[in-house]
Design a protein around this motif. Structure first.
Motif, PDB file in Angstrom:
ATOM      1  N   VAL A  90      53.644  26.460 100.791  1.00  0.00           N
ATOM      2  CA  VAL A  90      51.651  26.206 101.747  1.00  0.00           C
ATOM      3  C   VAL A  90      50.847  25.802 100.869  1.00  0.00           C
ATOM      4  O   VAL A  90      50.831  25.037 100.268  1.00  0.00           O
ATOM      5  CB  VAL A  90      51.828  27.795 101.347  1.00  0.00           C
ATOM      6  CG1 VAL A  90      50.703  28.614 102.355  1.00  0.00           C
ATOM      7  CG2 VAL A  90      52.208  28.521 101.352  1.00  0.00           C
ATOM      8  N   PRO A  91      50.159  25.411 102.450  1.00  0.00           N
ATOM      9  CA  PRO A  91      48.963  23.886 102.482  1.00  0.00           C
ATOM     10  C   PRO A  91      47.713  24.286 101.628  1.00  0.00           C
ATOM     11  O   PRO A  91      47.848  26.093 101.470  1.00  0.00           O
ATOM     12  CB  PRO A  91      48.078  23.756 103.790  1.00  0.00           C
ATOM     13  CG  PRO A  91      48.787  25.121 104.760  1.00  0.00           C
ATOM     14  CD  PRO A  91      50.218  25.416 103.892  1.00  0.00           C
ATOM     15  N   LEU A  92      47.366  23.817 101.068  1.00  0.00           N
ATOM     16  CA  LEU A  92      46.041  24.193 100.240  1.00  0.00           C
ATOM     17  C   LEU A  92      44.790  24.294 100.441  1.00  0.00           C
ATOM     18  O   LEU A  92      44.960  23.410 101.080  1.00  0.00           O
ATOM     19  CB  LEU A  92      45.489  23.303  99.159  1.00  0.00           C
ATOM     20  CG  LEU A  92      47.633  23.099  97.648  1.00  0.00           C
ATOM     21  CD1 LEU A  92      47.425  22.304  97.193  1.00  0.00           C
ATOM     22  CD2 LEU A  92      47.951  24.374  98.094  1.00  0.00           C
ATOM     23  N   ALA A 121      51.059  17.384 106.415  1.00  0.00           N
ATOM     24  CA  ALA A 121      50.461  18.371 107.113  1.00  0.00           C
ATOM     25  C   ALA A 121      51.417  18.944 107.912  1.00  0.00           C
ATOM     26  O   ALA A 121      51.936  18.423 108.959  1.00  0.00           O
ATOM     27  CB  ALA A 121      49.316  18.324 108.000  1.00  0.00           C
ATOM     28  N   TRP A 122      52.987  19.477 107.359  1.00  0.00           N
ATOM     29  CA  TRP A 122      54.387  19.335 107.868  1.00  0.00           C
ATOM     30  C   TRP A 122      54.102  20.666 109.332  1.00  0.00           C
ATOM     31  O   TRP A 122      55.029  19.810 110.209  1.00  0.00           O
ATOM     32  CB  TRP A 122      55.655  20.150 107.105  1.00  0.00           C
ATOM     33  CG  TRP A 122      55.174  21.249 106.322  1.00  0.00           C
ATOM     34  CD1 TRP A 122      53.879  20.798 105.012  1.00  0.00           C
ATOM     35  CD2 TRP A 122      54.972  22.504 106.507  1.00  0.00           C
ATOM     36  NE1 TRP A 122      54.245  22.669 104.485  1.00  0.00           N
ATOM     37  CE2 TRP A 122      54.222  23.003 105.178  1.00  0.00           C
ATOM     38  CE3 TRP A 122      55.771  22.957 107.805  1.00  0.00           C
ATOM     39  CZ2 TRP A 122      54.470  24.707 105.953  1.00  0.00           C
ATOM     40  CZ3 TRP A 122      56.238  24.411 107.459  1.00  0.00           C
ATOM     41  CH2 TRP A 122      55.554  24.742 107.136  1.00  0.00           C
ATOM     42  N   TYR A 123      53.134  21.084 109.181  1.00  0.00           N
ATOM     43  CA  TYR A 123      52.903  22.720 109.984  1.00  0.00           C
ATOM     44  C   TYR A 123      52.624  21.853 111.440  1.00  0.00           C
ATOM     45  O   TYR A 123      51.704  22.818 112.019  1.00  0.00           O
ATOM     46  CB  TYR A 123      52.272  23.333 109.663  1.00  0.00           C
ATOM     47  CG  TYR A 123      50.986  23.138 108.623  1.00  0.00           C
ATOM     48  CD1 TYR A 123      50.060  22.710 109.449  1.00  0.00           C
ATOM     49  CD2 TYR A 123      51.224  22.882 107.355  1.00  0.00           C
ATOM     50  CE1 TYR A 123      49.068  22.076 108.328  1.00  0.00           C
ATOM     51  CE2 TYR A 123      50.463  22.370 106.569  1.00  0.00           C
ATOM     52  CZ  TYR A 123      49.138  21.893 107.501  1.00  0.00           C
ATOM     53  OH  TYR A 123      48.124  21.506 106.063  1.00  0.00           O
ATOM     54  N   GLU A 124      51.218  20.957 111.273  1.00  0.00           N
ATOM     55  CA  GLU A 124      51.090  19.875 112.525  1.00  0.00           C
ATOM     56  C   GLU A 124      51.323  19.118 113.382  1.00  0.00           C
ATOM     57  O   GLU A 124      52.298  18.487 112.797  1.00  0.00           O
ATOM     58  CB  GLU A 124      49.727  19.401 111.751  1.00  0.00           C
ATOM     59  CG  GLU A 124      48.741  20.344 111.026  1.00  0.00           C
ATOM     60  CD  GLU A 124      47.589  20.000 111.008  1.00  0.00           C
ATOM     61  OE1 GLU A 124      47.410  18.732 111.085  1.00  0.00           O
ATOM     62  OE2 GLU A 124      46.889  20.663 110.343  1.00  0.00           O
ATOM     63  N   ARG A 158      62.808  11.554 108.915  1.00  0.00           N
ATOM     64  CA  ARG A 158      61.468  11.852 109.847  1.00  0.00           C
ATOM     65  C   ARG A 158      60.414  12.131 107.843  1.00  0.00           C
ATOM     66  O   ARG A 158      60.881  12.314 107.565  1.00  0.00           O
ATOM     67  CB  ARG A 158      60.992  12.202 110.230  1.00  0.00           C
ATOM     68  CG  ARG A 158      62.562  13.073 111.587  1.00  0.00           C
ATOM     69  CD  ARG A 158      61.740  13.748 112.470  1.00  0.00           C
ATOM     70  NE  ARG A 158      61.079  13.687 113.424  1.00  0.00           N
ATOM     71  CZ  ARG A 158      60.220  14.448 113.898  1.00  0.00           C
ATOM     72  NH1 ARG A 158      60.014  16.069 113.782  1.00  0.00           N
ATOM     73  NH2 ARG A 158      58.510  14.457 114.231  1.00  0.00           N
ATOM     74  N   LEU A 159      59.045  10.698 108.238  1.00  0.00           N
ATOM     75  CA  LEU A 159      57.850  10.946 107.382  1.00  0.00           C
ATOM     76  C   LEU A 159      56.672  10.966 107.547  1.00  0.00           C
ATOM     77  O   LEU A 159      56.567  10.994 108.952  1.00  0.00           O
ATOM     78  CB  LEU A 159      58.796   9.624 106.051  1.00  0.00           C
ATOM     79  CG  LEU A 159      58.479   9.869 105.397  1.00  0.00           C
ATOM     80  CD1 LEU A 159      58.758  11.114 104.076  1.00  0.00           C
ATOM     81  CD2 LEU A 159      58.715   8.219 104.581  1.00  0.00           C
ATOM     82  N   ASN A 160      56.619  12.030 106.672  1.00  0.00           N
ATOM     83  CA  ASN A 160      55.101  11.285 106.804  1.00  0.00           C
ATOM     84  C   ASN A 160      54.371  10.350 107.326  1.00  0.00           C
ATOM     85  O   ASN A 160      54.429   9.769 106.564  1.00  0.00           O
ATOM     86  CB  ASN A 160      53.733  11.708 105.862  1.00  0.00           C
ATOM     87  CG  ASN A 160      52.692  12.517 106.487  1.00  0.00           C
ATOM     88  OD1 ASN A 160      51.294  11.791 107.045  1.00  0.00           O
ATOM     89  ND2 ASN A 160      52.091  13.118 106.185  1.00  0.00           N
ATOM     90  N   ARG A 161      53.746   9.724 109.180  1.00  0.00           N
ATOM     91  CA  ARG A 161      53.166   8.676 109.326  1.00  0.00           C
ATOM     92  C   ARG A 161      52.570   8.562 109.224  1.00  0.00           C
ATOM     93  O   ARG A 161      52.233   7.032 108.519  1.00  0.00           O
ATOM     94  CB  ARG A 161      52.837   8.588 110.994  1.00  0.00           C
ATOM     95  CG  ARG A 161      51.507   9.623 111.405  1.00  0.00           C
ATOM     96  CD  ARG A 161      51.245   9.668 112.538  1.00  0.00           C
ATOM     97  NE  ARG A 161      52.359  10.130 113.145  1.00  0.00           N
ATOM     98  CZ  ARG A 161      53.247   8.882 114.337  1.00  0.00           C
ATOM     99  NH1 ARG A 161      52.806   7.645 113.997  1.00  0.00           N
ATOM    100  NH2 ARG A 161      53.984   9.813 114.665  1.00  0.00           N
TER     101      ARG A 161
END
Length: 435
Positions: A90-92, A121-124, A158-161
């Motif tokens: 869960v994001p903080l 922000a894996w959810y965006e 895939r990775l956070n850009r």
């Protein structure tokens, strides 16, 4: 081995540039930690943009101290962004992000106006970028005898850009025995820390195929090999500050190459975070601390104790603060419940549509066992003493006990009776000799 000998062995490894190890039973003074960070990092990122990956609050580590040391060493960096490597946690909220590194809004604005502290922000949409593919043949090679067709085909890595957009990546985090990868830390902050679902699902399912008892506390595992193979696809330079925690302080700190520094930390964690017992326990009260706010993370109270739990015994996850299964994955978990690996493999048509990472979590909490002729035979019983109701526990296929009926002190000092109390479960691995 004496402290100086341990220090020399770990520091002499190629790729480990700074190694500090406290004597057994002691911790590193804060001043030594800060000096070591400065020695390992100062001048390294001059004029560069740096992405610093850190854990969330479900890991014990003195992040405010480490944040301060890193920022003192990186005072000549062009920009610094701290990113919480959530995986799918869960994001903080903004204030929690700041508290994590020891800041308030006022102190951040005053002392670190150009520093960012953000979630992965894996959810965006738009967060992730593909850095390549691990072909099915490579996954099969890495999995070896653990390969199973349910792992699927090629894996899109895939990775956070942000990891591609910054000049440097600095990983800052602790190493503990871990149920999926063997020992946590290192490149695990990339995968699953800031990665996409493909890597998360396949690595967790590969870990499930081996089982917790066949993975946790083992340094070289197929999942670790897969994570390192994926990390080779990232062209941004990566530096690691790997730490080993003792209580609320540090027993060791290693700066260097992402594989070498992690390897040194894992060896020290093996020494500091594994408790060997002479024989497995029939009953265990495993107290999940408040930092585990949902069963998704409180399951660690099972993972770290299963290797010391007798066949036919019972482990109680005692978490009277806990009322949530998983804010992110709860719907799936409630639909499938908690079951042994064979329960899913032998009924794959029923479960193939569920995320592999969720299925893996289910098997990890439930533990080893078998499924024959439509009947499930778990190796041991897992019971929840939480705010989840008896009906909810039944739906999850786990036992229930009223947490208010339990006095942990009644469990203390009964090891000779085959009863164990673990007051803070989730990070120290208990293992029975000969198991």
């Amino acid at each position: 081995m004496e402290r100086n000998e341990v220090h020399a062995v770990l520091a002499a490894r190629p790729g480990v540039e700074v190694a500090e190890v406290a004597p057994r039973g002691e911790v590193l003074p804060d001043e030594q930690v800060l000096a070591s960070l400065h020695r390992g990092l100062a001048g390294r990122f001059a004029g560069r943009s740096v992405l610093v990956l850190i854990p969330d609050h479900t890991r014990t580590v003195p992040l405010p101290l480490l944040f301060r040391g890193v920022m003192e060493a990186l005072d000549d960096a062009r920009s610094v962004t701290f990113m919480v490597a959530l995986g799918t946690h869960v994001p903080l909220d903004p204030d929690h992000l700041l508290r994590l590194v020891g800041l308030t809004r006022e102190s951040k604005d005053r002392d670190y106006p150009r520093v960012q502290v953000v979630n992965h922000a894996w959810y965006e949409d738009g967060t992730l970028a593909s850095i390549g593919t691990l072909p099915k043949s490579r996954v099969q090679e890495i999995a070896g005898s653990r390969w199973h067709p349910t792992l699927g085909g090629d894996v899109d890595v895939r990775l956070n850009r942000a990891a591609l957009e910054h000049d440097e990546v600095l990983i800052l985090g602790p190493t503990f025995p871990h149920e999926v990868v063997g020992y946590s830390g290192g490149a695990k902050y990339l995968f699953p820390g800031i990665s996409g679902s493909d890597m998360i699902n396949v690595t967790h399912w590969l870990g499930a195929l081996a089982g917790v008892r066949g993975t946790i506390g083992i340094k070289d595992t197929p999942v670790r090999a897969m994570i390192h193979a994926a990390a080779e696809l990232l062209h941004t330079p990566v530096t690691l500050v790997a730490v080993v925690v003792e209580g609320a302080h540090l027993a060791g700190l290693f700066v260097g190459d992402v594989v070498a520094a992690w390897s040194a930390a894992a060896d020290l964690a093996d020494e500091r975070h594994v408790r060997w017992v002479d024989k497995p326990y029939e009953r265990i009260l495993s107290c999940a601390p408040p930092m585990y706010e949902e069963l998704w993370t409180a399951g660690k109270a099972m993972y770290k104790l299963e290797p010391a739990l007798a066949a036919g015994g019972e482990l109680i996850i005692y978490a009277p603060h806990l009322s949530e299964v998983s804010a992110v994955h709860g719907e799936h978990i409630r639909a499938i419940g908690y079951h042994v690996l064979d329960y899913f493999l032998k009924q794959w048509d029923r479960f193939a549509g569920y995320p592999l990472g969720v299925l893996a979590h289910s098997t990890h909490v439930r533990g080893d066992g078998r499924f024959e002729d439509g009947v499930e035979y778990p190796r041991a019983k897992v019971t929840l003493a939480t705010r989840l109701s008896p009906a909810e526990c039944e739906q999850l296929a786990l036992g229930y006990v009223d947490p208010d009926s339990i006095d942990p002190e009644e469990w203390a000092g009964r090891e000779d009776e085959g009863v164990l109390l673990v007051r803070k479960a989730g990070e120290v691995l208990y293992r029975a000799r000969g198991e």
